[in-house]
Each structure stands twice: as structure tokens, then as C-alpha cells.
Scaffold this motif. Structure first.
Motif, PDB file in Angstrom:
ATOM      1  N   TYR A  97       0.834  -1.196   0.000  1.00 18.33           N
ATOM      2  CA  TYR A  97       0.000   0.000   0.000  1.00 18.33           C
ATOM      3  C   TYR A  97       0.872   1.251   0.000  1.00 18.33           C
ATOM      4  CZ  TYR A  97      -4.361  -2.473   0.610  1.00 18.33           C
ATOM      5  OH  TYR A  97      -5.450  -3.271   0.398  1.00 18.33           O
ATOM      6  N   PHE A  98       0.537   2.182  -0.905  1.00 20.41           N
ATOM      7  CA  PHE A  98       1.248   3.449  -1.006  1.00 20.41           C
ATOM      8  C   PHE A  98       0.266   4.587  -0.746  1.00 20.41           C
ATOM      9  CE2 PHE A  98       3.568   0.481  -3.738  1.00 20.41           C
ATOM     10  CZ  PHE A  98       4.854   0.629  -3.241  1.00 20.41           C
ATOM     11  N   VAL A 113      -3.196   3.384  -1.620  1.00 13.98           N
ATOM     12  CA  VAL A 113      -3.406   2.761  -2.928  1.00 13.98           C
ATOM     13  C   VAL A 113      -2.786   1.362  -2.926  1.00 13.98           C
ATOM     14  CG1 VAL A 113      -3.020   2.966  -5.408  1.00 13.98           C
ATOM     15  CG2 VAL A 113      -3.307   5.034  -4.007  1.00 13.98           C
ATOM     16  N   PRO A 114      -3.594   0.308  -3.152  1.00 19.25           N
ATOM     17  CA  PRO A 114      -3.043  -1.050  -3.179  1.00 19.25           C
ATOM     18  C   PRO A 114      -2.376  -1.355  -4.513  1.00 19.25           C
ATOM     19  CG  PRO A 114      -5.405  -1.129  -3.541  1.00 19.25           C
ATOM     20  CD  PRO A 114      -5.061   0.320  -3.312  1.00 19.25           C
ATOM     21  N   VAL A 115      -1.179  -1.938  -4.456  1.00 18.15           N
ATOM     22  CA  VAL A 115      -0.448  -2.314  -5.666  1.00 18.15           C
ATOM     23  C   VAL A 115       0.142  -3.705  -5.456  1.00 18.15           C
ATOM     24  CG1 VAL A 115       1.474  -1.765  -7.211  1.00 18.15           C
ATOM     25  CG2 VAL A 115       0.143   0.088  -6.173  1.00 18.15           C
ATOM     26  N   GLU A 116      -0.118  -4.608  -6.381  1.00 20.68           N
ATOM     27  CA  GLU A 116       0.516  -5.917  -6.298  1.00 20.68           C
ATOM     28  C   GLU A 116       2.006  -5.773  -6.608  1.00 20.68           C
ATOM     29  OE1 GLU A 116      -1.370  -8.839  -8.698  1.00 20.68           O
ATOM     30  OE2 GLU A 116      -3.261  -8.766  -7.604  1.00 20.68           O
ATOM     31  N   GLU A 117       2.825  -6.480  -5.843  1.00 19.97           N
ATOM     32  CA  GLU A 117       4.274  -6.392  -6.051  1.00 19.97           C
ATOM     33  C   GLU A 117       4.663  -6.687  -7.497  1.00 19.97           C
ATOM     34  OE1 GLU A 117       6.791  -7.275  -2.023  1.00 19.97           O
ATOM     35  OE2 GLU A 117       6.290  -8.967  -3.304  1.00 19.97           O
ATOM     36  N   ASP A 118       3.989  -7.643  -8.100  1.00 25.18           N
ATOM     37  CA  ASP A 118       4.339  -8.047  -9.462  1.00 25.18           C
ATOM     38  C   ASP A 118       4.077  -6.949 -10.485  1.00 25.18           C
ATOM     39  OD1 ASP A 118       5.093 -10.466  -8.456  1.00 25.18           O
ATOM     40  OD2 ASP A 118       3.273 -11.529  -9.056  1.00 25.18           O
ATOM     41  N   ASP A 119       3.316  -5.926 -10.101  1.00 25.80           N
ATOM     42  CA  ASP A 119       3.016  -4.828 -11.027  1.00 25.80           C
ATOM     43  C   ASP A 119       4.027  -3.685 -10.927  1.00 25.80           C
ATOM     44  OD1 ASP A 119       0.786  -6.145 -11.979  1.00 25.80           O
ATOM     45  OD2 ASP A 119      -0.587  -5.175 -10.567  1.00 25.80           O
ATOM     46  N   ILE A 120       4.934  -3.763  -9.964  1.00 27.08           N
ATOM     47  CA  ILE A 120       5.925  -2.700  -9.775  1.00 27.08           C
ATOM     48  C   ILE A 120       7.133  -2.951 -10.676  1.00 27.08           C
ATOM     49  CG2 ILE A 120       7.488  -1.583  -8.128  1.00 27.08           C
ATOM     50  CD1 ILE A 120       5.520  -2.413  -5.905  1.00 27.08           C
ATOM     51  N   ILE A 161       2.930   6.275  -9.185  1.00 28.35           N
ATOM     52  CA  ILE A 161       2.371   6.708  -7.909  1.00 28.35           C
ATOM     53  C   ILE A 161       3.441   7.488  -7.157  1.00 28.35           C
ATOM     54  CG2 ILE A 161       1.466   5.943  -5.675  1.00 28.35           C
ATOM     55  CD1 ILE A 161       0.499   3.396  -7.127  1.00 28.35           C
ATOM     56  N   SER A 162       3.073   8.648  -6.643  1.00 31.03           N
ATOM     57  CA  SER A 162       4.000   9.470  -5.869  1.00 31.03           C
ATOM     58  C   SER A 162       3.497   9.577  -4.439  1.00 31.03           C
ATOM     59  CB  SER A 162       4.108  10.871  -6.484  1.00 31.03           C
ATOM     60  OG  SER A 162       4.955  11.695  -5.703  1.00 31.03           O
ATOM     61  N   CYS A 163       4.382   9.318  -3.477  1.00 29.72           N
ATOM     62  CA  CYS A 163       3.958   9.438  -2.083  1.00 29.72           C
ATOM     63  C   CYS A 163       5.108   9.920  -1.208  1.00 29.72           C
ATOM     64  CB  CYS A 163       3.389   8.125  -1.560  1.00 29.72           C
ATOM     65  SG  CYS A 163       4.423   6.693  -1.777  1.00 29.72           S
ATOM     66  N   LYS A 164       4.744  10.539  -0.107  1.00 29.39           N
ATOM     67  CA  LYS A 164       5.730  11.114   0.801  1.00 29.39           C
ATOM     68  C   LYS A 164       6.205  10.054   1.784  1.00 29.39           C
ATOM     69  CE  LYS A 164       6.671  15.138   3.704  1.00 29.39           C
ATOM     70  NZ  LYS A 164       6.114  16.373   4.311  1.00 29.39           N
ATOM     71  N   THR A 165       7.337   9.469   1.487  1.00 31.68           N
ATOM     72  CA  THR A 165       7.980   8.497   2.364  1.00 31.68           C
ATOM     73  C   THR A 165       9.407   8.317   1.867  1.00 31.68           C
ATOM     74  OG1 THR A 165       7.797   6.303   3.388  1.00 31.68           O
ATOM     75  CG2 THR A 165       7.306   6.454   1.035  1.00 31.68           C
ATOM     76  N   THR A 166      10.168   7.487   2.539  1.00 32.12           N
ATOM     77  CA  THR A 166      11.548   7.269   2.121  1.00 32.12           C
ATOM     78  C   THR A 166      11.703   5.906   1.459  1.00 32.12           C
ATOM     79  OG1 THR A 166      12.194   6.265   4.232  1.00 32.12           O
ATOM     80  CG2 THR A 166      12.363   8.670   4.043  1.00 32.12           C
ATOM     81  N   LEU A 167      12.746   5.780   0.669  1.00 34.73           N
ATOM     82  CA  LEU A 167      13.029   4.500   0.033  1.00 34.73           C
ATOM     83  C   LEU A 167      13.382   3.455   1.087  1.00 34.73           C
ATOM     84  CD1 LEU A 167      13.139   3.296  -2.795  1.00 34.73           C
ATOM     85  CD2 LEU A 167      15.570   3.851  -2.885  1.00 34.73           C
ATOM     86  N   ASN A 205       8.861  -3.014   3.286  1.00 37.87           N
ATOM     87  CA  ASN A 205       7.527  -3.545   3.006  1.00 37.87           C
ATOM     88  C   ASN A 205       7.442  -4.371   1.729  1.00 37.87           C
ATOM     89  OD1 ASN A 205       6.302  -2.333   5.289  1.00 37.87           O
ATOM     90  ND2 ASN A 205       6.206  -0.375   4.213  1.00 37.87           N
ATOM     91  N   ILE A 206       8.565  -4.552   1.038  1.00 35.12           N
ATOM     92  CA  ILE A 206       8.550  -5.334  -0.194  1.00 35.12           C
ATOM     93  C   ILE A 206       9.444  -6.562  -0.043  1.00 35.12           C
ATOM     94  CG2 ILE A 206       7.990  -3.373  -1.677  1.00 35.12           C
ATOM     95  CD1 ILE A 206      10.915  -3.101  -2.377  1.00 35.12           C
TER      96      ILE A 206
END
Length: 229
Positions: A129-130, A137-144, A163-169, A175-176
Motif C-alpha cells: 500500500y502506497f 493505494v493497493p499495488v501488487e508487487e508483481d506490477d511494480i 504513484i507518488s507518495c511522501k515516504t523514504t526509500l 515492506n517489499i
């Protein structure tokens, strides 16, 4: 994908509203309704096949654990309570999880993913989730395809969108799945399955040449050799 029909048992309106918002963000959850007492909830369970209860412990007339003990064939239960000291008693009753208020979405998400009633291959795909525009926003790992860090933000690149979100790498990496992604630079993490080509300085993903950082060259080279050998 199988869908879990769930029900909230909660007498605090704000707490019920928060749970409702969280449930609406989970694709495999469907909210049936809300009860403010255990008696109301029992009437629902007698009529509707509810698979999951989000249960507050301190309810008018009957405590949450007494309610569970009185059910002949209870559904799965996730407890929501402001009192962490009752968690052990809950696990003795075979609850799925015990969430302590105030409940953060990340903790809620981990709890619902513990459910074992889903067995379909589609459900077993990991979802990340991002947070974008006040929504998760839910995103399946395989879609990244790859993730790029830009200051205090990250950009998550999918096949036809971003998708743009405020967090760090650094936080995102936690989470992946380690086995599916590879960090090639302080600013880039790529999906191993989406590599199109590579050389000693760049990896091409989604038709974009991404630089391999000097610090990462040896580990990236070893990883790519394992992937393509």
C-alpha cells in the motif's frame, strides 16, 4: 479473489468510522454493517454469514470476550481495544489479532493479512500500500517495475502509471519482498523480473536506463548473474 464479509462491533462512533475507512481500502474486505452492542451483533450473526468481526472489548451490557465465549460457532475475530493488557486472554480464545487503539492503517493491514481463510492463488499475491492523495493505494508487487527516491518522496513506476507518495526509500524497502527486488543505487530499487537489459553501469527497466551506484556495483553484479545464469 475471495471476499471476506466483515462486521464491526463498536460503540464509539469515531472508532467505528476509522475502521470503516480502513476496511474500504482493502479489496478483499466487504463491510456488512456496524453494531454498538454484543446483543445487536448476535442478532446479525444469527441471520448473516459473517466471516470476520472487528470487536471492541468494552461494550454496553456485555464484554467482548464474554460475547465470543457465548458463540457456538464464532467467526474470525480481530479485537480492537484501548487496553493492551487483555491481549493474552484474547489469543487464548484463538483471535486473529489484537489491535490497540489508536490503530494505524499499517497495523490494521498486517492484521487482516493474517487471515487464513483465503486460499486462492490470486489472494496470495503480495499487495503493497502506497499513501497518495490521502488514500492508501493497493499495488501488487508483481506490477511494480521500479521505485525512485526523490528527496522526501518516492515514485513507484507501474507499466502505464506512476504513484507518488511522501515516504523514504528505506521505509519502502521494509515492506517489499527481498527476493523480488534489488537496490541498484541510493535512489533506485528495481523489480528483478522487469530487467530488460544491463551492463556494468546501467540496468534498463521500462525502457529507462537506471544507473548502478558505485557502492552497489558488486552486489548488483552478483545478483544479476544469479538471475540470468
Amino acid at each position: 479473489m475471495n471476499v471476506i464479509k466483515c462486521h464491526i462491533v463498536e460503540d464509539e462512533p469515531l472508532a467505528a468510522e476509522l475502521l470503516t475507512d480502513y476496511i474500504e481500502q482493502i479489496p478483499f474486505l466487504k463491510l456488512h454493517g456496524i453494531s454498538v452492542t454484543a446483543i445487536e451483533a448476535s442478532l446479525v450473526l444469527n441471520k448473516i454469514d459473517i466471516q470476520l468481526l472487528f470487536l471492541d472489548l468494552h461494550l454496553p451490557g456485555m464484554k467482548g470476550f464474554d460475547f465470543i465465549k457465548g458463540l457456538y460457532n464464532p467467526p474470525k475475530v480481530i479485537v480492537t481495544s484501548a487496553y493492551p493488557q487483555y491481549a493474552l486472554e484474547g489469543y487464548d480464545l484463538n483471535i486473529v489479532d489484537y489491535l490497540v487503539k489508536p490503530i494505524k492503517f499499517e497495523r490494521f493491514f498486517r492484521a487482516v493479512n493474517k487471515l487464513q481463510i483465503h486460499t486462492s492463488p490470486e489472494f496470495n499475491k503480495k499487495v503493497v500500500y502506497f499513501h497518495e492523495n490521502r488514500r492508501n493505494v493497493p499495488v501488487e508487487e508483481d506490477d511494480i517495475y521500479f521505485i525512485e527516491a526523490q528527496g522526501n518522496y518516492i515514485k513507484v513506476y507501474l507499466k502505464n502509471s506512476m504513484i507518488s507518495c511522501k515516504t523514504t526509500l528505506k521505509k519502502t524497502i521494509l515492506n517489499i519482498s527481498d527476493s523480488k527486488f534489488l537496490r541498484i543505487h541510493k535512489s533506485f530499487v528495481i523489480s528483478c523480473s522487469k530487467i530488460e537489459s544491463f551492463n556494468k553501469n546501467y540496468v534498463t527497466v521500462l525502457n529507462r536506463e537506471l544507473p548502478i551506484g558505485r557502492f552497489y556495483k558488486n552486489s548488483v553484479n552478483d545478483a544479476i548473474n544469479r538471475i540470468f545464469r
